[in-house]
Design a protein around this motif. Structure first.
Motif, PDB file in Angstrom:
ATOM      1  N   THR A 352     -21.796  80.920  94.798  1.00 33.53           N
ATOM      2  CA  THR A 352     -22.959  79.972  94.239  1.00 33.53           C
ATOM      3  C   THR A 352     -23.829  79.855  95.287  1.00 33.53           C
ATOM      4  O   THR A 352     -25.017  79.707  95.098  1.00 33.53           O
ATOM      5  CB  THR A 352     -22.243  78.964  94.014  1.00 33.53           C
ATOM      6  OG1 THR A 352     -21.570  78.028  94.962  1.00 33.53           O
ATOM      7  CG2 THR A 352     -21.366  78.779  92.757  1.00 33.53           C
ATOM      8  N   ILE A 355     -26.055  82.661  95.404  1.00 37.41           N
ATOM      9  CA  ILE A 355     -27.075  82.724  94.120  1.00 37.41           C
ATOM     10  C   ILE A 355     -28.372  81.526  94.482  1.00 37.41           C
ATOM     11  O   ILE A 355     -29.444  82.049  93.862  1.00 37.41           O
ATOM     12  CB  ILE A 355     -26.193  82.044  92.954  1.00 37.41           C
ATOM     13  CG1 ILE A 355     -25.342  83.456  92.538  1.00 37.41           C
ATOM     14  CG2 ILE A 355     -27.172  81.967  91.587  1.00 37.41           C
ATOM     15  CD1 ILE A 355     -24.239  82.913  91.467  1.00 37.41           C
ATOM     16  N   VAL A 356     -27.733  80.688  95.108  1.00 36.77           N
ATOM     17  CA  VAL A 356     -28.932  79.491  95.198  1.00 36.77           C
ATOM     18  C   VAL A 356     -29.818  80.104  96.079  1.00 36.77           C
ATOM     19  O   VAL A 356     -31.226  79.771  95.920  1.00 36.77           O
ATOM     20  CB  VAL A 356     -28.188  78.158  95.605  1.00 36.77           C
ATOM     21  CG1 VAL A 356     -29.348  77.001  96.243  1.00 36.77           C
ATOM     22  CG2 VAL A 356     -27.719  77.575  94.693  1.00 36.77           C
ATOM     23  N   ASN A 358     -30.931  82.944  96.568  1.00 40.59           N
ATOM     24  CA  ASN A 358     -31.611  84.013  95.887  1.00 40.59           C
ATOM     25  C   ASN A 358     -32.449  83.440  95.007  1.00 40.59           C
ATOM     26  O   ASN A 358     -33.771  83.828  94.792  1.00 40.59           O
ATOM     27  CB  ASN A 358     -30.656  84.918  95.181  1.00 40.59           C
ATOM     28  CG  ASN A 358     -31.398  86.293  94.495  1.00 40.59           C
ATOM     29  OD1 ASN A 358     -31.782  85.992  93.039  1.00 40.59           O
ATOM     30  ND2 ASN A 358     -31.836  87.168  94.921  1.00 40.59           N
ATOM     31  N   GLU A 359     -32.273  82.415  94.192  1.00 42.53           N
ATOM     32  CA  GLU A 359     -33.013  81.670  93.294  1.00 42.53           C
ATOM     33  C   GLU A 359     -34.060  81.004  93.908  1.00 42.53           C
ATOM     34  O   GLU A 359     -35.323  81.018  93.476  1.00 42.53           O
ATOM     35  CB  GLU A 359     -32.211  80.778  92.325  1.00 42.53           C
ATOM     36  CG  GLU A 359     -31.394  81.414  91.405  1.00 42.53           C
ATOM     37  CD  GLU A 359     -30.381  80.463  90.682  1.00 42.53           C
ATOM     38  OE1 GLU A 359     -30.356  79.166  91.290  1.00 42.53           O
ATOM     39  OE2 GLU A 359     -29.771  80.701  89.954  1.00 42.53           O
ATOM     40  N   LEU A 360     -34.098  80.523  94.891  1.00 38.35           N
ATOM     41  CA  LEU A 360     -34.869  79.553  95.565  1.00 38.35           C
ATOM     42  C   LEU A 360     -35.904  80.426  96.827  1.00 38.35           C
ATOM     43  O   LEU A 360     -36.977  80.304  96.881  1.00 38.35           O
ATOM     44  CB  LEU A 360     -34.186  78.450  96.813  1.00 38.35           C
ATOM     45  CG  LEU A 360     -33.644  77.448  95.829  1.00 38.35           C
ATOM     46  CD1 LEU A 360     -32.902  76.375  96.977  1.00 38.35           C
ATOM     47  CD2 LEU A 360     -34.498  76.777  95.148  1.00 38.35           C
ATOM     48  N   ASP A 364     -31.235  88.365  99.092  1.00 37.34           N
ATOM     49  CA  ASP A 364     -29.908  88.978  98.776  1.00 37.34           C
ATOM     50  C   ASP A 364     -29.450  89.819  99.791  1.00 37.34           C
ATOM     51  O   ASP A 364     -29.764  89.694 100.863  1.00 37.34           O
ATOM     52  CB  ASP A 364     -30.177  89.656  97.208  1.00 37.34           C
ATOM     53  CG  ASP A 364     -31.062  90.952  97.521  1.00 37.34           C
ATOM     54  OD1 ASP A 364     -31.394  91.310  98.820  1.00 37.34           O
ATOM     55  OD2 ASP A 364     -31.680  91.445  96.453  1.00 37.34           O
TER      56      ASP A 364
END
Length: 440
Positions: A352, A355-356, A358-360, A364
């Motif tokens: 997680t 993932i955070v 990458n989202e913000l 990656d």
């Protein structure tokens, strides 16, 4: 006789059987073979005889003496000593006394632990945080932790095991990081026995077993509304974010390393792993996680091939991994070439936290370290620039009002904007044109 008997029967025949069973000569040899003692009443087989004799008497081995001076019980012929000795094991009376002393000490330790934990429990029950003031890396980690454990983050309790999907390899280090930063609290009342213990009179905690939670916000308490303060964060601390990304990326590479070592039956010693982590972390300042995976794949395979040579052991071959990684990084620095198409294995999670990130920030496993660190550095510089512009604007407006020339100042500022300058540059020009009126 080296065995002293305490009869539990008054039957003459049974007492005679017991005496014949335990009869010994001066050399400690039993006089009667078991086969000569049967049949006896319902006992037909020698194997049944020893169990029956134990119900008829208590036998004490006079050659096997406890430290207290009492002989040990003998359960059968095979356990009897042939010569005098002092035993290191306690007799039944001593064992019972030791058990009572152990129970008394454990009870006293529990009472002392509970007394010393009481202030900690009270403090944890009353703790609160100013969510707005939390450090950037802590906020980012809390976002990832929420994705891992959900509302249990503040409604319930969770352990390291509950957030094992936080990162690919060692999620516990990130949960512990939040705890040591004072962001997460622990609940002794909900913890398993043994989580807290005394050492040199001080309370210690086995953090991997602790029941953790996020204390409430000082203004909004606990819940979705309070946590939204952490979701809408404007990140600006480049140093903290850079360090967190390096920690995560290193963890991502180490997971791949461990998978490859397991595949080739390689075991890395803890001290060697620390050295490897340092080397990988250094490489991540330049290269991507994917590129480091390629290096790991290559050097572990080479170490496995080396271990099959007659003059190399498995341990010696594995010990070369740290140096081989360093060599590969040096070669990549010299040639500027390093394969970057290595893919994440199916069982190797992003976690997680990944993932955070990458989202913000669009990070990656293929993001090169130099680009990631540059991006974070620019965020810090932009924040400094915004802060400087804010201070300049405050000074411009304050001094304009103090001099009672707001209209003239605004017209001059508008003219600078129309000329094509940015807001910040226009403020600087306005102050430079009127140094006697405006302060920077």
């Amino acid at each position: 006789m080296a065995v002293e008997l305490d009869f539990l029967t008054t039957d003459p025949e049974e007492m005679e059987l017991v005496s014949r069973y335990w009869a010994m000569n001066e050399y400690g040899e039993f006089l009667m073979p078991l086969k000569d003692l049967v049949p006896f009443k319902e006992i037909k087989q020698p194997a049944q005889l020893t169990k029956f004799v134990r119900t008829l008497c208590l036998a004490y081995d006079m050659n096997d003496i406890c430290k207290c001076g009492k002989p040990h019980r003998a359960s059968g012929r095979s356990g009897v000593s042939k010569s005098q000795r002092q035993s290191h094991r306690p007799c039944e009376a001593c064992l019972e006394q030791q058990l009572l002393e152990k129970q008394a000490k454990e009870a006293a330790d529990r009472a002392e632990l509970e007394a010393k934990l009481a202030p900690h429990v009270e403090w944890m029950n009353s703790r609160s945080l100013a969510y707005r003031d939390l450090a950037d890396d802590s906020v980012l980690l809390l976002q990832a932790l929420y994705a891992s454990v959900g509302p249990r983050l503040w409604e319930g309790r969770f352990t390291h095991d509950d957030c094992s999907d936080l990162s690919p390899y060692n999620s516990g280090q990130f949960a512990s990081r939040l705890y040591r930063a004072g962001v997460l609290g622990d609940d002794p009342e909900a913890a398993w026995q043994g989580t807290y213990y005394l050492s040199e009179g001080e309370v210690r905690i086995r953090l991997e077993y602790a029941k953790l939670f996020l204390p409430p916000d000082v203004e909004l308490g606990s819940g979705e509304e309070a946590f939204s303060l952490l979701i809408d964060r404007d990140f600006k601390n480049s140093e903290a974010l850079s360090k967190l990304w390096l920690d995560y990326a290193c963890d991502d590479v180490i997971r791949y390393l461990m998978d490859q070592c397991e595949l080739h039956n390689q075991f890395i010693e803890p001290d060697a792993l620390v050295k490897i982590q340092d080397t990988i972390r250094h490489g991540l300042h330049t290269y991507s996680v994917s590129q480091l995976w390629f290096i790991v794949w290559k050097v572990v395979r080479d170490a496995a091939a080396l271990s099959r040579r007659s003059y190399y052991s498995q341990e010696r071959a594995t010990a070369t991994i740290a140096t081989k990684i360093r060599k590969q990084l040096e070669f990549a620095d010299q040639t500027g070439e390093l394969r970057d198409t290595w893919s994440r294995p199916p069982a190797h999670i992003v976690g997680t936290l990944g993932i955070v990130l990458n989202e913000l920030f669009g990070i990656d496993e293929r993001s090169r370290g130099e680009s990631v660190l540059y991006m974070f550095a620019q965020m810090g510089k932009q924040q400094e620039a915004n802060s400087d512009a804010h201070e300049l604007a405050v000074a411009f407006m304050r001094d304009t009002l103090d001099l009672d020339t707001p209209l003239q100042a605004l017209e001059a500022f508008a003219e600078l904007i129309r000329s094509g300058l940015t807001t910040e540059d226009a403020l600087v020009k306005a102050v430079q044109r009127n140094p006697e009126h405006f302060t920077s």
